[in-house]
Motif scaffolding. Structure first.
Motif, PDB file in Angstrom:
ATOM      1  N   GLY A 194       0.804  -1.227   0.000  1.00 56.95           N
ATOM      2  CA  GLY A 194       0.000   0.000   0.000  1.00 56.95           C
ATOM      3  C   GLY A 194       0.828   1.264   0.000  1.00 56.95           C
ATOM      4  O   GLY A 194       0.274   2.370  -0.014  1.00 56.95           O
ATOM      5  N   SER A 195       2.168   1.112   0.013  1.00 60.10           N
ATOM      6  CA  SER A 195       3.061   2.274   0.015  1.00 60.10           C
ATOM      7  C   SER A 195       4.054   2.138  -1.125  1.00 60.10           C
ATOM      8  O   SER A 195       4.568   1.045  -1.391  1.00 60.10           O
ATOM      9  CB  SER A 195       3.809   2.356   1.350  1.00 60.10           C
ATOM     10  N   SER A 196       4.316   3.255  -1.797  1.00 62.01           N
ATOM     11  CA  SER A 196       5.275   3.243  -2.900  1.00 62.01           C
ATOM     12  C   SER A 196       6.682   3.575  -2.439  1.00 62.01           C
ATOM     13  O   SER A 196       7.632   3.487  -3.207  1.00 62.01           O
ATOM     14  CB  SER A 196       4.839   4.244  -3.974  1.00 62.01           C
ATOM     15  N   GLY A 197       6.837   3.998  -1.170  1.00 66.08           N
ATOM     16  CA  GLY A 197       8.157   4.342  -0.654  1.00 66.08           C
ATOM     17  C   GLY A 197       8.050   5.154   0.616  1.00 66.08           C
ATOM     18  O   GLY A 197       6.962   5.373   1.157  1.00 66.08           O
ATOM     19  N   ILE A 198       9.194   5.625   1.095  1.00 63.76           N
ATOM     20  CA  ILE A 198       9.230   6.338   2.371  1.00 63.76           C
ATOM     21  C   ILE A 198       8.445   7.648   2.323  1.00 63.76           C
ATOM     22  O   ILE A 198       7.931   8.124   3.339  1.00 63.76           O
ATOM     23  CB  ILE A 198      10.695   6.589   2.787  1.00 63.76           C
ATOM     24  N   GLY A 199       8.311   8.231   1.136  1.00 69.65           N
ATOM     25  CA  GLY A 199       7.552   9.468   1.000  1.00 69.65           C
ATOM     26  C   GLY A 199       6.059   9.251   0.889  1.00 69.65           C
ATOM     27  O   GLY A 199       5.280  10.218   0.859  1.00 69.65           O
ATOM     28  N   ASP A 200       5.642   8.017   0.841  1.00 69.97           N
ATOM     29  CA  ASP A 200       4.217   7.676   0.722  1.00 69.97           C
ATOM     30  C   ASP A 200       3.864   6.672   1.814  1.00 69.97           C
ATOM     31  O   ASP A 200       3.752   5.471   1.563  1.00 69.97           O
ATOM     32  CB  ASP A 200       3.942   7.081  -0.677  1.00 69.97           C
ATOM     33  N   PRO A 201       3.682   7.151   3.051  1.00 72.92           N
ATOM     34  CA  PRO A 201       3.464   6.214   4.166  1.00 72.92           C
ATOM     35  C   PRO A 201       2.160   5.433   4.086  1.00 72.92           C
ATOM     36  O   PRO A 201       2.059   4.346   4.647  1.00 72.92           O
ATOM     37  CB  PRO A 201       3.482   7.122   5.401  1.00 72.92           C
ATOM     38  N   GLY A 202       1.165   5.965   3.387  1.00 66.43           N
ATOM     39  CA  GLY A 202      -0.111   5.241   3.291  1.00 66.43           C
ATOM     40  C   GLY A 202      -0.928   5.362   4.577  1.00 66.43           C
ATOM     41  O   GLY A 202      -0.733   6.257   5.397  1.00 66.43           O
ATOM     42  N   ARG A 203      -1.836   4.415   4.747  1.00 61.77           N
ATOM     43  CA  ARG A 203      -2.748   4.460   5.898  1.00 61.77           C
ATOM     44  C   ARG A 203      -2.122   3.788   7.122  1.00 61.77           C
ATOM     45  O   ARG A 203      -1.235   2.953   7.010  1.00 61.77           O
ATOM     46  CB  ARG A 203      -4.060   3.751   5.548  1.00 61.77           C
ATOM     47  N   ILE A 204      -2.672   4.159   8.280  1.00 60.76           N
ATOM     48  CA  ILE A 204      -2.244   3.514   9.526  1.00 60.76           C
ATOM     49  C   ILE A 204      -2.830   2.104   9.586  1.00 60.76           C
ATOM     50  O   ILE A 204      -4.008   1.890   9.291  1.00 60.76           O
ATOM     51  CB  ILE A 204      -2.711   4.334  10.746  1.00 60.76           C
ATOM     52  N   ARG A 205      -2.003   1.150   9.935  1.00 57.73           N
ATOM     53  CA  ARG A 205      -2.454  -0.236  10.152  1.00 57.73           C
ATOM     54  C   ARG A 205      -2.928  -0.323  11.602  1.00 57.73           C
ATOM     55  O   ARG A 205      -2.118  -0.361  12.530  1.00 57.73           O
ATOM     56  CB  ARG A 205      -1.304  -1.206   9.909  1.00 57.73           C
ATOM     57  N   GLU A 435       1.504   1.853   6.387  1.00 63.93           N
ATOM     58  CA  GLU A 435       1.883   0.838   5.388  1.00 63.93           C
ATOM     59  C   GLU A 435       3.333   0.998   4.935  1.00 63.93           C
ATOM     60  O   GLU A 435       3.974   0.030   4.532  1.00 63.93           O
ATOM     61  CB  GLU A 435       0.932   0.937   4.188  1.00 63.93           C
ATOM     62  N   GLY A 436       3.839   2.219   4.998  1.00 59.83           N
ATOM     63  CA  GLY A 436       5.250   2.446   4.655  1.00 59.83           C
ATOM     64  C   GLY A 436       6.111   2.623   5.888  1.00 59.83           C
ATOM     65  O   GLY A 436       7.247   3.124   5.797  1.00 59.83           O
ATOM     66  N   GLY A 437       5.603   2.185   7.045  1.00 60.20           N
ATOM     67  CA  GLY A 437       6.317   2.377   8.301  1.00 60.20           C
ATOM     68  C   GLY A 437       7.653   1.667   8.369  1.00 60.20           C
ATOM     69  O   GLY A 437       8.579   2.145   9.037  1.00 60.20           O
ATOM     70  N   MET A 438       7.778   0.535   7.679  1.00 58.57           N
ATOM     71  CA  MET A 438       9.032  -0.207   7.719  1.00 58.57           C
ATOM     72  C   MET A 438      10.177   0.606   7.125  1.00 58.57           C
ATOM     73  O   MET A 438      11.328   0.512   7.578  1.00 58.57           O
ATOM     74  CB  MET A 438       8.875  -1.537   6.980  1.00 58.57           C
ATOM     75  N   PHE A 522      16.485   4.104  -0.924  1.00 58.94           N
ATOM     76  CA  PHE A 522      15.936   5.319  -0.344  1.00 58.94           C
ATOM     77  C   PHE A 522      16.299   6.538  -1.192  1.00 58.94           C
ATOM     78  O   PHE A 522      17.415   6.635  -1.708  1.00 58.94           O
ATOM     79  CB  PHE A 522      16.458   5.507   1.083  1.00 58.94           C
ATOM     80  N   PRO A 523      15.371   7.501  -1.323  1.00 59.59           N
ATOM     81  CA  PRO A 523      15.669   8.727  -2.094  1.00 59.59           C
ATOM     82  C   PRO A 523      16.699   9.594  -1.383  1.00 59.59           C
ATOM     83  O   PRO A 523      16.913   9.453  -0.170  1.00 59.59           O
ATOM     84  CB  PRO A 523      14.299   9.426  -2.163  1.00 59.59           C
ATOM     85  N   PRO A 524      17.330  10.518  -2.109  1.00 59.35           N
ATOM     86  CA  PRO A 524      18.387  11.358  -1.504  1.00 59.35           C
ATOM     87  C   PRO A 524      17.902  12.149  -0.291  1.00 59.35           C
ATOM     88  O   PRO A 524      18.654  12.290   0.693  1.00 59.35           O
ATOM     89  CB  PRO A 524      18.791  12.292  -2.651  1.00 59.35           C
ATOM     90  N   TRP A 525      16.673  12.676  -0.322  1.00 58.84           N
ATOM     91  CA  TRP A 525      16.206  13.478   0.815  1.00 58.84           C
ATOM     92  C   TRP A 525      16.103  12.638   2.088  1.00 58.84           C
ATOM     93  O   TRP A 525      16.336  13.136   3.200  1.00 58.84           O
ATOM     94  CB  TRP A 525      14.860  14.138   0.508  1.00 58.84           C
ATOM     95  N   ALA A 526      15.761  11.347   1.931  1.00 60.65           N
ATOM     96  CA  ALA A 526      15.686  10.471   3.096  1.00 60.65           C
ATOM     97  C   ALA A 526      17.076  10.211   3.659  1.00 60.65           C
ATOM     98  O   ALA A 526      17.265  10.144   4.891  1.00 60.65           O
ATOM     99  CB  ALA A 526      15.002   9.158   2.727  1.00 60.65           C
TER     100      ALA A 526
END
Length: 629
Positions: A194-205, A435-438, A522-526
């Motif tokens: 449900g997440s495309s990456g660290i910049g898209d955390p998605g919904r809370i599980r 969903e992107g919490g990991m 991970f992207p450069p900003w991360a």
């Protein structure tokens, strides 16, 4: 002749009613038994890393040969720094911030420590939440990650039970396939699709959110009364994991193919010892496994009596930690050997480290055993108790550090303040339940306690030995324990430990690799955000220096000199333990009466008073020599 009367000035307020003062300051709280401290240290040091990091590091770095650099690094870095932290805490009875009365110029080291521990506590409790999730999922007759065919499984899912039941003699192509346990972890527990990456955390599980809330509730209830409550909980949480570990070990070595895994784990490859990477890995394992630099050891020791034998406790905890790591390797690799035989693949294809071992590989191995839910429950209950001990230490470190800074305001409200800290860290950790919490957890794990922690430990070591002075520090230990540290400890503190840790720091910077999770980069900003987390803890040191210098008077150099000297009230917290240069330097001190109090209490001069007299005589002789020169 009239009987001599003891002037009121020589009697402490507590001694007027017949009690000549207890060994510990009551307003801070203290351990209620000697085993409380020892078990708390064991529980703090023996954590998740012993189970999911050490075995993997051992087999990838020469197997049994890895034990050579491991124990050498334990002797050079682990034991000396461990003993130094315990000595600082016990001598001063202060937390990681207030202990820098030893040299206020470097109080920023304590602030950096608190920042690091706070970041670690956020994601470490999320790992405990994952463990709770699996623990509840094990309360069933059929483990949910045992088979394919669930809504979260894909067409790539390959069930080893189906292959085994088919009794086919043809080799099965396992390339581009995924085990049910791996899909359960990534697609159901994390729902990472449900997440495309660290910049898209998605919904809370929400199931993970509730597990995180439960883990914080457990931690709060256990530290509610400080060390008086957590000191009792560790009697269970520090000992029960060993019982489960022995049960898993016995079950593991009786499995078919177990010897293959153990052989893979311990077969020595001595050619690896020529690689610098192996020595660095051994030092890193020691560094993080013992928990030096996080303030937990110093905090625990600060609740000891002044004459507690921390020299003995140092060797018990450090060697016990090493033996536990080796024992855990046998328990893990015996099961992995059985698993590799069942799947018909080499051991190195099933061996993983970190969360991959705890939440994918080992749960899959559990499904191959009879009574799999029972063994799964035991394994995750062991991880829960291992994790909670370390989390207790992190929280006690934060709470103690701040309450020691503001004792009049916060100590009476310590339970409420602990609740505020727990709620705050829970809210900051909510992003880890998405969903992107990991991705965020990996970022915190990689950077929060990386080079920043090494800078903190190196600075502490240099300040104690160079600024405060090795001779002075050894004299303090002599006053406290009755003997001075030997040449081994002095050599390590002065040269070997700081040089080794500087080598670790340089290696980490030179061999820097961007964070990744599986195939995700991970992207450069991360990466920049992660580096800033590590740098911020280091920046606390110069920031603290600026504040300390501004508080002094005189020229810049005079201010620096004054700020680097111990404060007037530095030393043992109780007047009866303050001798020599520490006499009457405590705030509110009535007179230099320590010896008088002890003589009245014990009916004569004790061995510790003899030590105090020896220390005072040494100091007088040194002063005479300096005046002659």
């Amino acid at each position: 002749l009239p009987q001599p009367v003891t002037p009121d000035l020589l009697v402490s307020p507590r001694s007027q009613d017949g009690d000549l003062g207890s060994e510990c300051p009551e307003d801070r709280g203290n351990w209620t038994g000697r085993l409380d401290f020892l078990l708390s240290c064991i529980g703090y040091c023996v954590g998740l890393g012993n189970v999911w990091r050490f075995p993997y590091r051992a087999y990838t770095n020469g197997g049994g040969a890895f034990l050579v650099p491991y124990f050498i690094m334990l002797a050079i870095c682990g034991i000396p720094i461990f003993f130094m932290e315990l000595s600082l805490g016990q001598f001063s009875s202060l937390g990681p911030l207030a202990v820098w009365k030893i040299s206020p110029l470097f109080k920023g080291v304590g602030m950096g420590t608190i920042l690091i521990v706070s970041l670690v506590a956020i994601y470490y409790n999320m790992i405990i939440a994952y463990v709770l999730f699996y623990l509840f999922a094990s309360l069933t007759s059929d483990l949910p990650w045992q088979h394919c065919g669930n809504w979260w499984n894909t067409d790539l899912c390959l069930d080893h039970h189906v292959i085994k039941a088919g009794n086919t003699t043809l080799p099965v192509n396992t390339t581009n396939t995924v085990s049910p346990s791996e899909e359960y972890w990534s697609r159901y527990v994390l729902h990472i699709q449900g997440s495309s990456g660290i910049g898209d955390p998605g919904r809370i599980r929400w199931n993970l959110c509730l597990c995180l809330l439960l883990s914080w509730t457990i931690v709060y209830l256990c530290i509610l009364k400080g060390v008086k409550s957590s000191g009792k909980v560790v009697y269970f949480t520090a000992t029960f994991p060993y019982l489960i570990l022995v049960m898993l070990l016995i079950r593991g070595v009786t499995l078919e193919g177990a010897w293959k895994g153990i052989q893979f784990y311990l077969t020595p490859q001595f050619d690896h010892l020529l690689s610098s990477k192996v020595w660095i890995e051994a030092a890193l394992q020691i560094f993080y496994s013992l928990g030096v630099g996080f303030g937990g050891l110093l905090t625990f020791a600060s609740y000891n009596t002044f004459h507690q034998n921390i020299y003995r406790d140092t060797f018990i905890v450090t060697l016990g930690n090493a033996i536990t790591s080796i024992l855990a390797g046998f328990a893990i690799f015996s099961v992995l050997g059985y698993m590799s035989q069942e799947l018909g693949v080499p051991v190195n294809q099933v061996a993983k480290a970190g969360p991959g071992l705890a939440f994918v590989v080992y749960p899959q191995a559990m499904t191959m055993l009879p009574l799999s839910p029972f063994w799964s429950f035991l394994f995750f209950f062991m991880l829960l108790t291992l994790g909670l001990d370390s989390q207790f230490a992190f929280m006690e470190t934060i709470v103690t550090a701040v309450t020691d800074e503001f004792p009049y305001y916060l100590r009476p409200k310590k339970a409420s303040f602990s609740a505020v800290i727990c709620v705050s860290l829970f809210l900051m950790g909510l992003i880890l339940t998405t969903e992107g919490g990991m991705y965020w957890l990996v970022l915190l794990d990689d950077y929060s306690a990386g080079f920043g922690l090494m800078v903190v430990v190196i600075t502490t070591c240099l300040v104690v030995t160079r600024v405060y002075g090795m001779k002075r520090f050894c004299r303090d230990i002599h006053m406290m324990l009755g003997f001075k540290p030997g040449p081994y400890f002095r050599a390590c503190w002065m040269v070997l430990s700081p040089v080794t840790m500087m080598g670790l720091l340089v290696y980490n910077i030179v061999k820097y690799q961007p964070s990744e999770y599986g195939s995700y980069r991970f992207p450069p900003w991360a990466e920049v955000l992660g580096i800033l987390m590590g740098v911020l803890s280091c920046l606390m040191i110069p920031m603290g220096m600026v504040v300390a210098v501004l508080r002094e008077e005189g020229t810049l150099w005079e201010r620096v000199q004054q700020a680097s000297q111990p404060t007037m009230d530095w030393g043992p917290s109780l007047e009866e333990n303050r001798t020599g240069m520490y006499v009457a330097s405590l705030a509110g001190s009535q007179s230099p009466k320590p010896l008088m109090v002890h003589m009245r209490r014990y009916g004569g001069i004790t061995s510790y008073e003899n030590t105090a007299i020896e220390v005072d005589r040494e100091m007088e002789e040194e002063d005479e020599e300096e005046s002659i020169m």
